[in-house]
Scaffold this motif. Structure first.
Motif, PDB file in Angstrom:
ATOM      1  N   THR A 246     -55.387  23.168  42.560  1.00 33.54           N
ATOM      2  CA  THR A 246     -55.730  24.611  43.088  1.00 33.54           C
ATOM      3  C   THR A 246     -55.381  25.330  42.032  1.00 33.54           C
ATOM      4  O   THR A 246     -56.679  26.211  42.415  1.00 33.54           O
ATOM      5  CB  THR A 246     -55.258  24.321  44.468  1.00 33.54           C
ATOM      6  OG1 THR A 246     -54.383  23.495  45.275  1.00 33.54           O
ATOM      7  CG2 THR A 246     -55.340  25.181  45.484  1.00 33.54           C
ATOM      8  N   TYR A 247     -54.499  25.992  41.679  1.00 33.95           N
ATOM      9  CA  TYR A 247     -54.248  27.050  41.293  1.00 33.95           C
ATOM     10  C   TYR A 247     -55.126  27.186  39.339  1.00 33.95           C
ATOM     11  O   TYR A 247     -54.217  26.781  38.581  1.00 33.95           O
ATOM     12  CB  TYR A 247     -52.967  27.423  41.265  1.00 33.95           C
ATOM     13  CG  TYR A 247     -52.207  27.646  42.705  1.00 33.95           C
ATOM     14  CD1 TYR A 247     -52.921  28.741  43.411  1.00 33.95           C
ATOM     15  CD2 TYR A 247     -51.862  26.985  42.194  1.00 33.95           C
ATOM     16  CE1 TYR A 247     -52.783  28.476  45.012  1.00 33.95           C
ATOM     17  CE2 TYR A 247     -51.500  26.675  44.404  1.00 33.95           C
ATOM     18  CZ  TYR A 247     -51.344  27.268  45.221  1.00 33.95           C
ATOM     19  OH  TYR A 247     -51.244  27.302  46.263  1.00 33.95           O
ATOM     20  N   THR A 248     -56.174  27.573  38.938  1.00 33.02           N
ATOM     21  CA  THR A 248     -56.900  27.412  37.893  1.00 33.02           C
ATOM     22  C   THR A 248     -57.312  28.971  38.056  1.00 33.02           C
ATOM     23  O   THR A 248     -56.801  30.322  38.705  1.00 33.02           O
ATOM     24  CB  THR A 248     -58.276  26.955  37.527  1.00 33.02           C
ATOM     25  OG1 THR A 248     -58.815  27.546  38.560  1.00 33.02           O
ATOM     26  CG2 THR A 248     -57.424  25.366  37.945  1.00 33.02           C
TER      27      THR A 248
ATOM     28  N   ASP B 160     -50.132  28.860  49.272  1.00 36.72           N
ATOM     29  CA  ASP B 160     -50.541  30.169  48.108  1.00 36.72           C
ATOM     30  C   ASP B 160     -50.127  31.912  48.608  1.00 36.72           C
ATOM     31  O   ASP B 160     -50.400  32.605  47.599  1.00 36.72           O
ATOM     32  CB  ASP B 160     -51.963  30.372  49.384  1.00 36.72           C
ATOM     33  CG  ASP B 160     -53.118  29.417  49.421  1.00 36.72           C
ATOM     34  OD1 ASP B 160     -53.124  28.703  48.293  1.00 36.72           O
ATOM     35  OD2 ASP B 160     -53.903  29.190  49.786  1.00 36.72           O
TER      36      ASP B 160
ATOM     37  N   ALA C 194     -59.441  30.500  37.233  1.00 38.14           N
ATOM     38  CA  ALA C 194     -61.587  30.930  37.874  1.00 38.14           C
ATOM     39  C   ALA C 194     -60.907  31.301  39.124  1.00 38.14           C
ATOM     40  O   ALA C 194     -61.176  31.951  39.692  1.00 38.14           O
ATOM     41  CB  ALA C 194     -61.706  30.177  37.816  1.00 38.14           C
ATOM     42  N   GLN C 195     -59.467  30.585  40.200  1.00 39.80           N
ATOM     43  CA  GLN C 195     -59.593  30.603  41.341  1.00 39.80           C
ATOM     44  C   GLN C 195     -58.280  31.885  41.648  1.00 39.80           C
ATOM     45  O   GLN C 195     -57.914  32.020  42.975  1.00 39.80           O
ATOM     46  CB  GLN C 195     -59.515  29.028  41.782  1.00 39.80           C
ATOM     47  CG  GLN C 195     -60.598  28.222  42.020  1.00 39.80           C
ATOM     48  CD  GLN C 195     -59.963  26.984  41.895  1.00 39.80           C
ATOM     49  OE1 GLN C 195     -59.003  26.495  42.018  1.00 39.80           O
ATOM     50  NE2 GLN C 195     -60.733  26.431  42.310  1.00 39.80           N
ATOM     51  N   VAL C 196     -57.614  32.267  40.613  1.00 36.46           N
ATOM     52  CA  VAL C 196     -56.742  33.537  41.347  1.00 36.46           C
ATOM     53  C   VAL C 196     -56.901  34.440  42.033  1.00 36.46           C
ATOM     54  O   VAL C 196     -56.395  34.589  43.076  1.00 36.46           O
ATOM     55  CB  VAL C 196     -56.111  33.839  40.041  1.00 36.46           C
ATOM     56  CG1 VAL C 196     -55.136  35.052  39.944  1.00 36.46           C
ATOM     57  CG2 VAL C 196     -55.552  32.537  39.567  1.00 36.46           C
ATOM     58  N   ASP C 197     -58.223  34.847  41.690  1.00 39.67           N
ATOM     59  CA  ASP C 197     -58.829  35.984  42.802  1.00 39.67           C
ATOM     60  C   ASP C 197     -59.225  35.563  43.807  1.00 39.67           C
ATOM     61  O   ASP C 197     -58.967  36.485  45.292  1.00 39.67           O
ATOM     62  CB  ASP C 197     -59.906  36.840  41.942  1.00 39.67           C
ATOM     63  CG  ASP C 197     -61.040  35.587  41.548  1.00 39.67           C
ATOM     64  OD1 ASP C 197     -61.598  34.355  41.849  1.00 39.67           O
ATOM     65  OD2 ASP C 197     -62.352  36.440  41.458  1.00 39.67           O
ATOM     66  N   ASP C 198     -59.615  34.312  44.577  1.00 39.30           N
ATOM     67  CA  ASP C 198     -60.061  33.974  45.678  1.00 39.30           C
ATOM     68  C   ASP C 198     -58.972  33.663  46.009  1.00 39.30           C
ATOM     69  O   ASP C 198     -58.655  33.357  47.503  1.00 39.30           O
ATOM     70  CB  ASP C 198     -60.430  31.984  44.840  1.00 39.30           C
ATOM     71  CG  ASP C 198     -62.651  32.783  44.541  1.00 39.30           C
ATOM     72  OD1 ASP C 198     -62.773  33.621  44.712  1.00 39.30           O
ATOM     73  OD2 ASP C 198     -62.797  31.660  44.466  1.00 39.30           O
ATOM     74  N   VAL C 199     -58.556  33.164  45.725  1.00 40.36           N
ATOM     75  CA  VAL C 199     -56.621  32.923  46.755  1.00 40.36           C
ATOM     76  C   VAL C 199     -55.864  33.912  46.605  1.00 40.36           C
ATOM     77  O   VAL C 199     -55.124  34.481  48.114  1.00 40.36           O
ATOM     78  CB  VAL C 199     -55.492  31.849  45.487  1.00 40.36           C
ATOM     79  CG1 VAL C 199     -54.349  31.811  46.221  1.00 40.36           C
ATOM     80  CG2 VAL C 199     -55.972  30.215  45.292  1.00 40.36           C
TER      81      VAL C 199
ATOM     82  N   SER D  58     -58.217  35.044  49.917  1.00 36.21           N
ATOM     83  CA  SER D  58     -57.979  34.518  51.303  1.00 36.21           C
ATOM     84  C   SER D  58     -56.392  35.024  51.728  1.00 36.21           C
ATOM     85  O   SER D  58     -56.394  34.766  53.263  1.00 36.21           O
ATOM     86  CB  SER D  58     -57.914  33.067  50.602  1.00 36.21           C
ATOM     87  OG  SER D  58     -56.898  32.739  49.859  1.00 36.21           O
TER      88      SER D  58
END
Length: 74
Positions: free
Chosen positions: A55-57, A4, A59-64, A67
């Motif tokens: 893990t890395y789509t 991450d 839609a999940q870039v901002d969550d990663v 975090s």
């Protein structure tokens, strides 16, 4: 180093290289340093996404990003 963190650092390097590249083009210079930074950032993002593809789509870039930022601020 955590994947991450590699992903987020690659995004930051790539994001900072784009304005430097535009600046070099507007001055009529070849953007050597910013091009190298863009390639390094892209390689870091690509390595992290290649190692764990689910893990890395988009839609999940901002969550990663949040975090990793929260881990460094805590």
């Amino acid at each position: 180093m955590d994947l991450d963190v590699i992903f987020v650092i690659g995004l930051i390097i790539g994001a900072f290289s784009i304005p430097a590249m535009i600046n070099a083009f507007s001055d009529g210079r070849w953007p050597r340093g910013s091009f190298v930074a863009l390639v390094i950032g892209g390689a870091m993002v690509g390595f992290a996404a290649w190692t764990e593809p689910a893990t890395y789509t988009f839609a999940q870039v901002d969550d990663v990003f949040v975090s990793v930022l929260a881990r460094f601020l805590n």
